[in-house]
Design a protein around this motif. Structure first.
Motif, short mmCIF file in Angstrom:
data_model
loop_
_atom_site.label_atom_id
_atom_site.label_comp_id
_atom_site.label_asym_id
_atom_site.label_seq_id
_atom_site.Cartn_x
_atom_site.Cartn_y
_atom_site.Cartn_z
N UNK A 24 1.45 9.23 3.71
CA UNK A 24 0.44 8.17 4.10
C UNK A 24 -0.11 8.12 5.36
N UNK A 25 1.04 8.28 6.21
CA UNK A 25 0.57 8.07 7.82
C UNK A 25 -0.49 9.00 8.02
N UNK A 26 -0.48 10.31 7.83
CA UNK A 26 -1.65 11.34 8.04
C UNK A 26 -2.98 10.60 7.21
N UNK A 27 -2.79 10.24 6.26
CA UNK A 27 -4.16 9.56 5.54
C UNK A 27 -4.79 8.67 6.66
N UNK A 28 -3.71 7.85 6.91
CA UNK A 28 -4.52 6.78 7.83
C UNK A 28 -4.73 7.00 9.35
#
Length: 367
Positions: A208-212
């Motif tokens: 998720x962090x990479x997407x954000x």
């Protein structure tokens, strides 16, 4: 008709549990007696009611899934002995013909079937990856469990079967049965700008962090964009994900898990699945049916069903630059619409040729 005992390792309601429910319905509709065993030491996360609406009997015993380390798995085997003893007694008393274990981490089923010398259907949903709890130290245990002659192993993709054969160093007698596709029909909701969405757990492997962070860079150029993340299990998890960015809540929307997935899909334009590892993610097929443009990880078996640059776009989860490039391309409405239309047609074709009940029914047969 046979008496089939289904076993699951959780009482949550995720993708593998949706497949379990489809198998339950298939067995019940075929006239089999259906029992289900669930772990008693965990709380109900939504699965119990669905199971009770189908099964003839639901049992609860204290047992745990394997994985994470050899030492932990050894303790699990010891912990499970009491439940295994009770389970063997139930199988013999009630005349169970087939034991069905959902997920590879559910090992109490194969142990019980082996003790009773009956058929064991083992439906694998995981990959041999540390993010699924796999450790190389477990190789010896799983090689011994796989060798049980009563096993009927079900893999959900050829990619998955090959990965397990490579890790275990042996040929696996398995039948590949693609997951059942749940029909989804969504009416598009008109809105301003472009909404990018993710639906699922917020576990580490979901990336998720990479997407954000990728969205932050995109939003700087396209301020009319929004990112909707749905799947939090608690208010603390919502706050943890929101803390990844300083973007306002109306731009970065983080919400709790929902059963109303149709409403979610109907309000987004692009669905992104950035996971480090997936097997055959059902959310991708659901989003495509809702006429949503899909960008997904290369680390899954979905390429066996969907074509890159025709039905969807694939990107390596470790390459946020490629994800950002693809998102920028999808800011073009015509390009986005072309992908969504082709993807939807492809899934409708797959739905029309779906033979899950027939395939799983032949595996569950006691012939």
């Amino acid at each position: 008709m046979s008496h089939i005992l289904f076993i699951n390792h959780t009482r949550e309601l995720h993708g593998s549990e949706q497949v379990l429910l489809s198998s339950l319905v298939s067995a019940h509709d075929a006239g089999h007696r259906v029992s289900v065993l669930l772990p008693s030491h965990v709380s109900d996360g939504g699965l119990d009611a669905s199971v009770r609406s189908i099964a003839d009997e639901v049992l609860y015993l204290p047992y745990r899934p394997s994985g994470e380390s050899w030492l932990r798995t050894l303790f699990v085997q010891l912990y499970n002995n009491y439940a295994l003893h009770r389970l063997v007694r139930y199988i013999k008393r009630e005349g169970v013909d087939v034991v069905y274990s959902n997920t590879i981490v559910t090992t109490i089923g194969v142990c019980a079937a082996r003790a009773c010398r009956i058929v064991h259907v083992w439906h694998w949903h995981e990959l041999p990856h540390k993010l699924f709890g796999w450790r190389s130290s477990l190789k010896g245990l799983y090689r011994s469990l796989v060798k049980y002659k009563g096993n009927r192993i079900v893999c959900i993709s050829h990619h998955q079967q090959s990965a397990w054969e490579e890790v275990l160093g042996c040929r696996i007698r398995a039948k590949v049965v693609y997951n059942p596709i749940r029909p989804v029909s969504a009416n598009r909701v008109a809105h301003e700008g472009v909404r990018i969405g993710y639906l699922g757990a917020f576990a580490a492997r979901k990336n998720i962090e990479v997407l954000v962070k990728t969205f932050e860079r995109l939003h700087a150029t396209y301020p009319e964009t929004e990112l909707w993340l749905c799947g939090a299990r608690s208010s603390d998890e919502i706050e943890r994900v929101r803390s990844l960015s300083a973007l306002p809540a109306e731009v970065l929307r983080v919400t709790a898990s929902t059963d109303d997935v149709v409403s979610f899909y109907s309000q987004i334009d692009i669905f992104v699945l950035p996971s480090y590892a997936e097997t055959m993610p059902l959310v991708v097929l659901e989003a495509l049916q809702a006429h949503v443009c899909v960008l997904q990880t290369t680390q899954s078996g979905m390429s066996e069903l969907l074509r890159h640059k025709k039905d969807c776009l694939y990107f390596p989860p470790t390459r946020p630059d490629i994800l950002e490039e693809q998102l920028r391309k999808c800011m073009d409405e015509d390009y986005r619409e072309s992908l969504a239309s082709c993807g939807e047609r492809r899934v409708r074709e797959l739905l029309s040729h779906q033979k899950y009940n027939e395939s799983i029914g032949s595996v569950l047969s006691n012939d």
